[in-house]
Design a protein around this motif. Sequence first.
Motif, mmCIF file in Angstrom:
data_model
loop_
_atom_site.group_PDB
_atom_site.id
_atom_site.type_symbol
_atom_site.label_atom_id
_atom_site.label_comp_id
_atom_site.label_asym_id
_atom_site.label_seq_id
_atom_site.Cartn_x
_atom_site.Cartn_y
_atom_site.Cartn_z
ATOM 1 N N PRO A 129 0.831 -1.217 0.000
ATOM 2 C CA PRO A 129 0.000 0.000 0.000
ATOM 3 C C PRO A 129 0.862 1.262 0.000
ATOM 4 O O PRO A 129 1.834 1.364 0.748
ATOM 5 C CB PRO A 129 -0.793 -0.111 1.317
ATOM 6 N N LEU A 130 0.509 2.218 -0.863
ATOM 7 C CA LEU A 130 1.178 3.513 -0.917
ATOM 8 C C LEU A 130 0.123 4.612 -0.901
ATOM 9 O O LEU A 130 -1.008 4.410 -1.327
ATOM 10 C CB LEU A 130 2.029 3.641 -2.186
ATOM 11 N N GLY A 131 0.529 5.805 -0.448
ATOM 12 C CA GLY A 131 -0.400 6.920 -0.368
ATOM 13 C C GLY A 131 -0.373 7.837 -1.577
ATOM 14 O O GLY A 131 -1.273 8.634 -1.774
ATOM 15 N N GLY A 132 0.657 7.743 -2.413
ATOM 16 C CA GLY A 132 0.771 8.623 -3.573
ATOM 17 C C GLY A 132 1.981 8.267 -4.404
ATOM 18 O O GLY A 132 2.805 7.434 -3.999
ATOM 19 N N SER A 133 2.115 8.899 -5.591
ATOM 20 C CA SER A 133 3.228 8.651 -6.511
ATOM 21 C C SER A 133 3.429 7.155 -6.733
ATOM 22 O O SER A 133 4.545 6.632 -6.679
ATOM 23 C CB SER A 133 4.520 9.290 -5.993
ATOM 24 N N VAL A 134 2.330 6.473 -7.015
ATOM 25 C CA VAL A 134 2.366 5.015 -7.108
ATOM 26 C C VAL A 134 3.248 4.551 -8.263
ATOM 27 O O VAL A 134 3.984 3.567 -8.139
ATOM 28 C CB VAL A 134 0.933 4.461 -7.262
ATOM 29 N N GLU A 135 3.216 5.261 -9.409
ATOM 30 C CA GLU A 135 4.000 4.836 -10.564
ATOM 31 C C GLU A 135 5.488 4.760 -10.250
ATOM 32 O O GLU A 135 6.225 3.964 -10.834
ATOM 33 C CB GLU A 135 3.769 5.788 -11.748
ATOM 34 N N LEU A 136 5.935 5.596 -9.309
ATOM 35 C CA LEU A 136 7.352 5.615 -8.960
ATOM 36 C C LEU A 136 7.818 4.264 -8.427
ATOM 37 O O LEU A 136 8.985 3.911 -8.569
ATOM 38 C CB LEU A 136 7.606 6.721 -7.920
ATOM 39 N N ALA A 137 6.915 3.512 -7.837
ATOM 40 C CA ALA A 137 7.287 2.199 -7.309
ATOM 41 C C ALA A 137 7.765 1.273 -8.416
ATOM 42 O O ALA A 137 8.708 0.494 -8.224
ATOM 43 C CB ALA A 137 6.091 1.579 -6.577
ATOM 44 N N ALA A 138 7.140 1.357 -9.595
ATOM 45 C CA ALA A 138 7.585 0.538 -10.722
ATOM 46 C C ALA A 138 8.864 1.100 -11.335
ATOM 47 O O ALA A 138 9.764 0.341 -11.721
ATOM 48 C CB ALA A 138 6.486 0.454 -11.776
ATOM 49 N N VAL A 139 8.954 2.425 -11.402
ATOM 50 C CA VAL A 139 10.150 3.063 -11.978
ATOM 51 C C VAL A 139 11.395 2.687 -11.181
ATOM 52 O O VAL A 139 12.458 2.398 -11.747
ATOM 53 C CB VAL A 139 9.978 4.591 -12.009
ATOM 54 N N LEU A 140 11.271 2.671 -9.853
ATOM 55 C CA LEU A 140 12.431 2.412 -8.979
ATOM 56 C C LEU A 140 12.537 0.945 -8.574
ATOM 57 O O LEU A 140 13.343 0.601 -7.708
ATOM 58 C CB LEU A 140 12.334 3.284 -7.725
ATOM 59 N N ALA A 141 11.717 0.089 -9.188
ATOM 60 C CA ALA A 141 11.750 -1.351 -8.936
ATOM 61 C C ALA A 141 11.432 -1.705 -7.485
ATOM 62 O O ALA A 141 11.880 -2.722 -6.977
ATOM 63 C CB ALA A 141 13.097 -1.943 -9.348
ATOM 64 N N LEU A 142 10.679 -0.830 -6.816
ATOM 65 C CA LEU A 142 10.162 -1.209 -5.504
ATOM 66 C C LEU A 142 9.211 -2.385 -5.651
ATOM 67 O O LEU A 142 9.189 -3.304 -4.830
ATOM 68 C CB LEU A 142 9.436 -0.024 -4.852
ATOM 69 N N THR A 143 8.415 -2.342 -6.722
ATOM 70 C CA THR A 143 7.505 -3.437 -7.030
ATOM 71 C C THR A 143 7.594 -3.745 -8.520
ATOM 72 O O THR A 143 8.057 -2.922 -9.315
ATOM 73 C CB THR A 143 6.043 -3.070 -6.678
ATOM 74 N N SER A 144 7.112 -4.932 -8.893
ATOM 75 C CA SER A 144 7.119 -5.291 -10.315
ATOM 76 C C SER A 144 6.013 -4.587 -11.078
ATOM 77 O O SER A 144 6.140 -4.316 -12.276
ATOM 78 C CB SER A 144 6.972 -6.810 -10.476
ATOM 79 N N HIS A 145 4.903 -4.275 -10.394
ATOM 80 C CA HIS A 145 3.742 -3.672 -11.030
ATOM 81 C C HIS A 145 3.094 -2.678 -10.080
ATOM 82 O O HIS A 145 3.373 -2.673 -8.874
ATOM 83 C CB HIS A 145 2.708 -4.741 -11.408
ATOM 84 N N VAL A 146 2.194 -1.857 -10.637
ATOM 85 C CA VAL A 146 1.351 -0.986 -9.823
ATOM 86 C C VAL A 146 -0.071 -1.066 -10.361
ATOM 87 O O VAL A 146 -0.300 -1.398 -11.519
ATOM 88 C CB VAL A 146 1.833 0.494 -9.835
ATOM 89 N N VAL A 147 -1.018 -0.787 -9.480
ATOM 90 C CA VAL A 147 -2.413 -0.614 -9.885
ATOM 91 C C VAL A 147 -2.798 0.810 -9.520
ATOM 92 O O VAL A 147 -2.702 1.212 -8.363
ATOM 93 C CB VAL A 147 -3.344 -1.619 -9.181
ATOM 94 N N ASP A 148 -3.203 1.587 -10.545
ATOM 95 C CA ASP A 148 -3.522 2.988 -10.288
ATOM 96 C C ASP A 148 -4.494 3.495 -11.350
ATOM 97 O O ASP A 148 -4.741 2.833 -12.367
ATOM 98 C CB ASP A 148 -2.253 3.835 -10.294
ATOM 99 N N LEU A 149 -5.025 4.701 -11.097
ATOM 100 C CA LEU A 149 -5.937 5.331 -12.037
ATOM 101 C C LEU A 149 -5.158 5.966 -13.178
ATOM 102 O O LEU A 149 -4.098 6.562 -12.970
ATOM 103 C CB LEU A 149 -6.774 6.406 -11.338
#
Length: 213
Positions: A129-149
């Motif tokens: 779970p993240l509160g914002g800037s979700v796409e950054l998680a994929a850019v920085l390889a925090l996660t393999s994917h994101v789900v966002d609007l």
Amino acid sequence: MRIAIPKGRLQEPTLATFAAAGFDVPTDGDLRTRKLVFTRGGIEWIFVKDCDVPVYVEHGAADAGVAGFDQILEHDCGALQAVDLPFGRCRMMLIAAPGAPPLTKIATKYPRITRDYLDGRGLRAEIVPLGGSVELAAVLALTSHVVDLVETGETVRVHKLGMEELVAEISPRLIVCRNAYRTQTEKIRDLITRVESAVTPSVARDLGAEVAR
């Protein structure tokens, strides 16, 4: 009657819709006072975060309100979804960086929706779970994917991400407290009818089917 208005990007078109429906809505001058509650035309207008509108309406603290379908799903909100509104539409997408590994970890502001999405496809992945800037998680390889609007897709393109699958079509809805519908039937029906008439084309949902459930 008390109506909850979502603050943020949906606030202006929501107020415009109620004004077009003939309601005396708070003015720009009212809103500049930073007050969160206004009484005009016999209606108490309350301004809350968009994620809180389903909570206020379902629990009866507001008789009606406007909430995005994303927030309705995330809160598993049981309020009546009376009118599907034609503004603020977007898509909830599964997004990944190019060459991302298999789906193993997903960052999102919508953990309940994401879990339902995974369960519905028989998939397993860790949800972060993240509160914002979700796409950054994929850019920085925090996660393999994101789900966002995704509204225009510009943020996805700028970060060279890829949209892999549609999770849900999202639109704002006029939602109504079930108890308010039972106890203030005429007022609530008038509200629904007036909002329906203000949106073009009319995209009213079948309230009768909702009530019968």
